[in-house]
Scaffold this motif. Structure first.
Motif, PDB file in Angstrom:
ATOM      1  N   GLY A  60       0.890  -1.416  -0.201  1.00 26.89           N
ATOM      2  CA  GLY A  60       0.052  -0.143  -0.455  1.00 26.89           C
ATOM      3  C   GLY A  60       0.707   1.329  -0.414  1.00 26.89           C
ATOM      4  O   GLY A  60       0.601   2.191   0.630  1.00 26.89           O
ATOM      5  N   LEU A  61       1.789   1.186  -1.004  1.00 27.16           N
ATOM      6  CA  LEU A  61       2.732   2.565  -0.124  1.00 27.16           C
ATOM      7  C   LEU A  61       2.433   3.719  -1.285  1.00 27.16           C
ATOM      8  O   LEU A  61       1.351   3.491  -2.239  1.00 27.16           O
ATOM      9  N   PRO A  62       2.618   4.545  -0.082  1.00 25.15           N
ATOM     10  CA  PRO A  62       1.482   5.866  -0.056  1.00 25.15           C
ATOM     11  C   PRO A  62       2.078   6.361  -1.731  1.00 25.15           C
ATOM     12  O   PRO A  62       2.838   6.491  -2.402  1.00 25.15           O
ATOM     13  N   ASP A  63       1.325   7.071  -2.654  1.00 24.87           N
ATOM     14  CA  ASP A  63       1.721   8.410  -3.043  1.00 24.87           C
ATOM     15  C   ASP A  63       1.853   9.518  -3.159  1.00 24.87           C
ATOM     16  O   ASP A  63       2.846   9.838  -3.736  1.00 24.87           O
ATOM     17  N   VAL A  64       2.511   9.654  -1.798  1.00 19.19           N
ATOM     18  CA  VAL A  64       3.436  11.107  -1.341  1.00 19.19           C
ATOM     19  C   VAL A  64       4.307  10.819   0.196  1.00 19.19           C
ATOM     20  O   VAL A  64       3.191  10.029   0.872  1.00 19.19           O
ATOM     21  N   ILE A  65       5.160  10.233  -0.240  1.00 22.12           N
ATOM     22  CA  ILE A  65       6.216  10.169   1.344  1.00 22.12           C
ATOM     23  C   ILE A  65       6.408  11.647   1.220  1.00 22.12           C
ATOM     24  O   ILE A  65       7.582  12.281   1.260  1.00 22.12           O
ATOM     25  N   VAL A  66       6.543  12.220   2.686  1.00 21.23           N
ATOM     26  CA  VAL A  66       7.138  13.732   3.267  1.00 21.23           C
ATOM     27  C   VAL A  66       7.948  13.493   4.344  1.00 21.23           C
ATOM     28  O   VAL A  66       7.544  12.847   5.200  1.00 21.23           O
ATOM     29  N   ARG A  67       9.406  14.116   4.275  1.00 17.13           N
ATOM     30  CA  ARG A  67      10.042  14.350   5.220  1.00 17.13           C
ATOM     31  C   ARG A  67      10.318  15.620   5.788  1.00 17.13           C
ATOM     32  O   ARG A  67      10.627  16.270   4.817  1.00 17.13           O
ATOM     33  N   ASN A 213      -7.114   9.935  -5.786  1.00 14.54           N
ATOM     34  CA  ASN A 213      -6.840  10.112  -7.596  1.00 14.54           C
ATOM     35  C   ASN A 213      -5.654  10.982  -8.281  1.00 14.54           C
ATOM     36  O   ASN A 213      -5.547  12.153  -7.708  1.00 14.54           O
ATOM     37  N   PRO A 214      -4.652   9.188  -8.334  1.00 13.53           N
ATOM     38  CA  PRO A 214      -3.246  10.239  -8.744  1.00 13.53           C
ATOM     39  C   PRO A 214      -3.343  10.899  -9.176  1.00 13.53           C
ATOM     40  O   PRO A 214      -2.424  11.723  -9.218  1.00 13.53           O
ATOM     41  N   ARG A 215      -3.968  10.900 -10.352  1.00 10.92           N
ATOM     42  CA  ARG A 215      -3.348  12.679 -11.638  1.00 10.92           C
ATOM     43  C   ARG A 215      -3.628  13.337 -11.300  1.00 10.92           C
ATOM     44  O   ARG A 215      -2.695  14.515 -11.533  1.00 10.92           O
ATOM     45  N   TYR A 216      -3.995  14.186  -9.957  1.00 10.01           N
ATOM     46  CA  TYR A 216      -3.641  15.222  -9.059  1.00 10.01           C
ATOM     47  C   TYR A 216      -3.154  15.765  -8.425  1.00 10.01           C
ATOM     48  O   TYR A 216      -2.840  16.174  -7.503  1.00 10.01           O
ATOM     49  N   LEU A 217      -1.724  14.351  -8.407  1.00  5.62           N
ATOM     50  CA  LEU A 217      -0.648  14.425  -7.307  1.00  5.62           C
ATOM     51  C   LEU A 217      -0.195  15.849  -7.868  1.00  5.62           C
ATOM     52  O   LEU A 217       0.280  16.306  -6.620  1.00  5.62           O
ATOM     53  N   ASP A 218       0.269  16.494  -9.130  1.00  6.90           N
ATOM     54  CA  ASP A 218       1.103  18.062  -9.495  1.00  6.90           C
ATOM     55  C   ASP A 218       0.189  18.418  -8.250  1.00  6.90           C
ATOM     56  O   ASP A 218       1.074  20.191  -7.466  1.00  6.90           O
TER      57      ASP A 218
END
Length: 770
Positions: A60-67, A213-218
């Motif tokens: 279940g890898l996330p769409d965004v990882i933030v550190r 919806n990963p299409r809206y990632l940006d």
């Protein structure tokens, strides 16, 4: 109607197997070898080509990882909750340089992931169970557990927490595994609270975000940067960015290996078809007899197909099993290093398809030539094995053969060449099969050489400095005065993202002055940077963003500021999969004054690095040698070499089999010629010379075809695959070509000895009566 035809054809196929047991075994061996190569290619292509996608789904890898710098969980949750298109998120604390111990072994640089409650974790439990809210428990990364021999249920010492029980092994595809990265383990927030007391609002420095919806990632990333006030040192990683980071462990070798497996498929298919066609050629006389007594053409073709199927089905199953066993273990170890699961049951359908292909190809290659043969005149079929020019009376043939033996001892090799050349279609098919196998071996050797070069030679892709020192930029002049040092300069490096495609991470490297003194990756287009407003970018970045010389690259830096530069040239680099940009130091420091740096040290020619290293240590530095492009993934490269070795062995056996098959078929068809020679007093050595001429007629053009195919087609094709990363020549050296040709000649010699021995067992009278 179909059953009425199938029954007699099946009975005839079974009789044929009983009559030709030895030959059927030889055919089965060839099919098994081809099926082994086929299955090995499928294991590699499916396992490595789809490994990351399988791991991402399982974890279940996330769409965004933030550190980010440590901040209270409530503040982080407030910022993330404000993001659009949010499906869920999780926070945790990531602690570095943690002491661990197991079975007498210790390390002090492990990474501890302190996870909270919630259904989403970003990792997959592959053995044991997940953490519970109570108890002193840990999860250990599977690659690290395999390397250290960690067992479920055993005590695992964690600095500050004491002994913890190992309850599960996990895979998290957000990073590679140990030893490619530092060892990693997971502990629950409840265990931390039980040891140090409960915090109402604990500090976290790591967040995982899932989108609807990963299409809206940006758009989400833009909003995340805009609403991140209060959070410092933000570093984002997307799924595509994680894939790039994983690729760095082995550079491009995994992609090359997958492409190599596809070439193996073509080689195996050609070998299967040639082998099956050769079997039909052996039986032309028998087909002529069947046609003479009125057997229908359909019955003959069906019987040939069924006999081929009876041989191919078990042989292909055995070969598929052998190829899978030979490559599945190394491929699984390689996937474990990448924190990716082995395909397991997912391989069943591809392997079943490979088995079906290994059966259908020989069946079709047996049925179609048999069908065509039935259309030929019966007389021609009955004489299909006669050598051209051998007509005439037996005494005449004996006299001509005797003259050859008495007056032209070397003529036996020429006669062998004539015998093979008489069958032009078969000659062409055998040469193509051997040529493909030769080209494949040369490709394996050139890839192995490229791996060694990338792993051990930093200069292979443009690095000209030998040491780095963790010193401030102001100390570069002191370092330059150390005896043995030719040049020293600060090397700045930050990780940026593209301002328009925030999922694309970019390594930004800067030097004051000419960077080619220290790093000069090959330039593929444009020119070197000139002035403070230009940049050189890697081929991977240029391809990902559609950039070229004269266009603008926009870099969003960790400082929050943007740096826009004109692309001066495109370079070939394996670092960060070619997503790299070389910029002037003045431009980088004006936009990000806090960019971290170290001193790059270039030694004088033939200088001893030991005294220089000691002098740098005396200055308080932590000197480190410059590594090759794949040195970080040295354990992974070792596994890749194991796979290459297994595939090369199978391919060599395919070459040997093809030569034995061709020589045996020549003897079978020319039994009368061989018998005449033996009747005239020719001994075993004469038969061997005859077969040697036949074998060399196959080997010489096959070697030429193989070398040309590797240099003109296969090598450039794989180099084009690497073009998105770097310019990587994959051309076999002269030594590798000589070694491969020598191996081919050795295989020919073995084939000649084997077939000559078999031919010598037949009586002369039986051969003359054939």
């Amino acid at each position: 109607m179909i059953t009425a035809r199938l029954g007699p054809a099946l009975a005839e196929a079974r009789r044929g197997l009983r009559l030709r047991r030895r030959r059927s075994l030889l055919t089965a061996l060839g099919i098994a070898l081809a099926a082994a190569m086929l299955s090995a290619a499928l294991v590699i292509a499916d396992g490595l080509g789809l490994g990351f996608d399988r791991a991402a789904r399982a974890a279940g890898l996330p769409d965004v990882i933030v550190r980010f710098d440590p901040q209270s969980r409530s503040t982080v949750a407030q910022r993330i909750s404000a993001l659009p298109d949010l499906a869920g998120f999780a926070t945790r604390s990531e602690l570095t340089n943690v002491g661990i111990g197991f079975a007498g072994r210790r390390r002090h640089d492990a990474v501890a992931e302190v996870v909270g409650s919630g259904p989403r974790r970003g990792y997959a439990v592959v053995a044991g169970r997940d953490l519970r809210s109570r108890g002193s428990e840990v999860l250990v990364e599977r690659a690290f557990a395999q390397a250290w021999g960690v067992e479920l249920g055993r005590a695992f010492a964690v600095g500050g927490l004491g002994p913890q029980r190992v309850v599960g092994f996990v895979e998290a595809p957000d990073n590679v595994g140990y030893p490619l990265a530092k060892p990693r383990f997971y502990v629950s927030r409840a265990a931390i609270d039980a040891r140090f007391g409960r915090e109402a609002d604990p500090q976290v420095n790591y967040a995982e975000i899932w989108l609807r919806n990963p299409r809206y990632l940006d758009q989400v990333l833009v909003q995340a940067r805009a609403s991140s006030f209060g959070l410092h040192d933000l570093r984002f990683a997307t799924r595509s960015g994680v894939r790039v980071l994983l690729d760095q462990a082995a550079g491009i070798v995994i992609d090359l290996l997958v492409a190599l497996s596809l070439i193996a498929l073509a080689t195996a298919g050609a070998m299967l078809a040639a082998s099956a066609r050769a079997e039909v050629q052996r039986r032309l006389a028998a087909i002529g007899v069947q046609r003479a007594v009125g057997a229908p053409a359909g019955h003959i073709a069906l019987a040939q197909a069924l006999e081929a199927a009876l041989v191919a089905a078990p042989a292909a199953a055995l070969g598929c099993a052998a190829g899978t066993i030979a490559t599945y273990g190394p491929a699984s170890r390689l996937l474990s290093l990448l924190n990716e699961p082995a395909p397991e049951a997912a391989l069943v359908l591809p392997l079943l398809g490979g088995w079906l292909a290994a059966v259908l190809i020989p069946v079709a290659a047996a049925a179609w030539p048999a069908w065509r043969a039935t259309r030929r005149p019966v007389v021609g079929l009955l004489r299909g094995a006669d050598v051209a020019g051998s007509a005439g009376s037996a005494p005449g043939r004996l006299a001509r053969a005797g003259a050859v033996i008495r007056h032209r001892r070397g003529g036996l090799a020429a006669l062998g060449a004539r015998l093979v050349s008489a069958r032009r279609a078969r000659l062409l098919a055998t040469v193509i099969t051997l040529g493909l196998s030769t080209a494949f071996v040369l490709l394996l050797l050139s890839l192995a050489s490229a791996l060694s070069s990338l792993e051990t030679d930093p200069g292979a892709l443009g690095k000209r400095y030998q040491l780095t020192a963790s010193l401030s930029a102001s100390q570069a002049r002191h370092v330059a005065r150390i005896p043995g040092v030719q040049a020293a300069a600060p090397r700045y490096e930050v990780q940026a993202v593209d301002s328009f495609s925030l999922g694309e991470t970019i390594d930004v490297v800067a030097y004051p002055g000419d960077h080619t003194v220290f790093e000069a990756p090959p330039l593929t287009s444009g020119h070197r940077l000139r002035g403070s407003g230009q940049a050189e970018i890697g081929a991977g970045l240029a391809q990902a963003l559609g950039l070229g010389p004269g266009q603008t690259v926009a870099l969003a830096l960790p400082s929050g500021r943007e740096l826009r530069l004109r692309v001066a040239g495109v370079i070939s680099s394996l670092d960060h999969d070619g997503r790299v940009a070389y910029v002037p130091a003045s431009a980088l420091l004006s936009a990000d004054p806090g960019a971290r740096s170290q001193i790059a040290v270039k030694l004088r020619p033939n200088a001893d690095p030991a005294p220089v290293t000691a002098a740098l240590a005396a200055l308080g530095a932590e000197p480190a040698p410059t590594s090759g492009a794949t040195a970080r993934g040295a354990p992974l490269v070792a596994v890749l070499r194991t796979i290459l070795r297994a595939v090369a062995i199978v391919d060599g056996l395919v070459c040997l089999y093809a030569l034995i098959q061709a020589c045996a078929l020549t003897v079978q068809e020319r039994r009368r010629t061989v018998a005449v020679l033996r009747a005239c007093g020719a001994g075993p050595s004469a038969v061997r010379r005859l077969l040697l001429g036949a074998a060399l007629t196959l080997v010489v053009p096959a070697a030429l075809v193989g070398v040309l195919l590797e240099r003109l087609v296969l090598g450039p094709a794989l180099a084009r695959l690497a073009a998105s990363y770097a310019t990587l020549p994959l051309t076999a050296s002269a030594t590798e070509v000589l070694a491969t040709v020598a191996g081919l000649v050795l295989a020919a010699g073995l084939a000649v000895v084997w077939v000559a021995r078999q031919a010598g067992r037949e009586s002369v009278l039986a051969g003359l009566a054939a």
